[in-house]
Scaffold this active site. Structure first.
Site, mmCIF file in Angstrom:
data_model
loop_
_atom_site.group_PDB
_atom_site.id
_atom_site.type_symbol
_atom_site.label_atom_id
_atom_site.label_comp_id
_atom_site.label_asym_id
_atom_site.label_seq_id
_atom_site.Cartn_x
_atom_site.Cartn_y
_atom_site.Cartn_z
ATOM 1 N N HIS A 128 39.227 20.154 45.855
ATOM 2 C CA HIS A 128 39.997 20.685 47.079
ATOM 3 C C HIS A 128 40.769 19.456 47.653
ATOM 4 O O HIS A 128 40.266 18.865 48.566
ATOM 5 C CB HIS A 128 39.275 21.505 48.059
ATOM 6 C CG HIS A 128 38.794 22.736 47.697
ATOM 7 N ND1 HIS A 128 39.632 23.819 48.279
ATOM 8 C CD2 HIS A 128 38.123 23.339 47.005
ATOM 9 C CE1 HIS A 128 39.149 25.143 47.808
ATOM 10 N NE2 HIS A 128 38.102 24.707 47.009
ATOM 11 N N CYS B 257 41.098 24.344 42.478
ATOM 12 C CA CYS B 257 39.891 25.194 42.176
ATOM 13 C C CYS B 257 40.230 26.451 41.787
ATOM 14 O O CYS B 257 40.647 26.759 40.513
ATOM 15 C CB CYS B 257 39.238 25.028 43.377
ATOM 16 S SG CYS B 257 37.248 25.425 43.336
ATOM 17 N N GLU C 263 43.036 19.245 49.657
ATOM 18 C CA GLU C 263 43.769 19.786 51.270
ATOM 19 C C GLU C 263 43.017 19.669 52.295
ATOM 20 O O GLU C 263 43.347 20.010 53.413
ATOM 21 C CB GLU C 263 44.318 21.011 50.977
ATOM 22 C CG GLU C 263 43.384 22.347 51.075
ATOM 23 C CD GLU C 263 42.625 22.535 49.770
ATOM 24 O OE1 GLU C 263 42.594 21.660 48.695
ATOM 25 O OE2 GLU C 263 41.946 23.473 49.457
HETATM 26 N N1 LIG Z 1 36.660 26.796 45.967
HETATM 27 C C1 LIG Z 1 36.819 27.618 44.931
HETATM 28 O O1 LIG Z 1 38.137 27.873 44.816
HETATM 29 C C2 LIG Z 1 36.027 28.292 44.437
HETATM 30 C C3 LIG Z 1 36.377 29.052 42.934
HETATM 31 C C4 LIG Z 1 35.470 30.058 42.842
HETATM 32 N N2 LIG Z 1 34.272 29.436 42.296
HETATM 33 C C5 LIG Z 1 36.007 30.749 41.428
HETATM 34 O O2 LIG Z 1 35.487 30.787 40.608
HETATM 35 O O3 LIG Z 1 36.776 31.631 41.829
#
Ligand SMILES: NC(=O)CC[C@H](N)C(=O)O
Length: 194
Positions: free
Chosen positions: A174, A83, A176
Site C-alpha cells: 500500500h 494490493c 498510499e
Molecule cells: N490489503 C489488501 O488489499 C488485501 C487484499 C486481500 N487480501 C484480497 O485478497 O483481496
C-alpha cells in the site's frame, strides 16, 4: 508538475480515499470512478487495496471491467493496482475463481505472506527510486509469475511485489499509507496530459 492530470480512483470498495488525497496533494484532478462513464477523459486509474473478491464482483456488475479493458486497449489509460487492485488486474489468480480484470500478464497468490503476520512494513529497494521505499503490506498478495514483457521493480525477500508492464503497474503493498508520495508522483508524471 506543470499541468494538472486527470486521474481516477476506482471507488467501489477499499481505501480509495487515501489514494485520492495523495494524488490531490500532488496537484492532480481526481475523479471517483463507479460507473463506466466516469472513465471518460482519464489518463490513469488507481485501483485501491481492499477485498479483491468484492471489488471484482462490483466491477463486473457495473460493467467497469469491460470498460477499463476497452480504455486500456484503446491506448489511453494507465492502470495501477495496489494490493487487492493488483489481484484484480492479474491474468491469473491462484486457487481462487473470482471475477477480475485480467489485463496484466502476471499471476498472483492472495494472502501470500502467512496468516500469523497479517500486516508488516518493510523498506524496499525499488528500481528507479534512489532511496528505499517504506512499504506497508496488509494481507498482501505475492506476484508469483511475470510474463515476458513485465519488468520487476521490487522484491521482498526474493518475492516479486512490484511489477510493471507498459502502462500497467501492480504493487502488492500500500503506497498510499505513508507520507512517501514518490510512486504516485511517478505515476502522474508518466500520464499523457489530457
Ligand atoms: N490489503 C489488501 O488489499 C488485501 C487484499 C486481500 N487480501 C484480497 O485478497 O483481496
Amino acid at each position: 508538475m506543470s499541468e494538472a492530470k486527470n486521474v481516477g480512483v476506482l471507488a467501489l470498495q477499499g481505501d480509495f480515499r487515501e489514494h485520492k488525497q495523495m494524488l490531490e496533494r500532488l496537484g492532480a484532478r481526481v475523479r471517483e470512478v463507479r460507473l463506466p462513464g466516469h472513465l471518460e477523459g482519464l489518463g490513469g486509474l488507481v485501483v485501491p487495496g481492499g477485498e479483491s473478491t468484492t471489488i471484482g464482483k462490483l466491477a463486473a456488475e457495473y460493467g467497469l471491467d469491460a470498460a477499463v479493458r476497452a480504455a486500456y486497449r484503446a491506448g489511453n489509460l494507465a492502470v495501477w493496482g495496489t494490493c487487492a487492485g493488483a489481484i484484480w488486474m492479474a491474468r491469473e489468480i491462484l486457487d481462487y475463481r473470482q471475477p477480475h480484470l485480467g489485463i496484466m500478464d502476471i499471476a498472483v497468490r492472495r494472502n501470500a505472506f502467512g496468516r500469523q503476520v497479517d500486516s508488516f512494513e518493510a523498506d524496499l529497494e525499488v528500481e528507479g527510486l534512489d532511496a528505499p521505499f517504506r512499504a506497508v503490506f496488509i494481507r498482501a498478495p505475492e506476484i508469483v509469475r511475470v510474463g515476458e514483457g513485465v519488468r520487476v521493480r521490487a522484491r521482498y525477500q526474493g518475492r516479486v511485489v512490484f511489477a510493471e508492464q507498459d502502462r500497467l503497474w501492480a504493487t502488492a503493498f500500500h503506497p498510499e499509507l505513508t507520507g512517501d508520495d514518490r510512486l504516485h508522483r511517478e505515476f502522474l508524471e508518466r500520464l499523457v496530459a489530457s
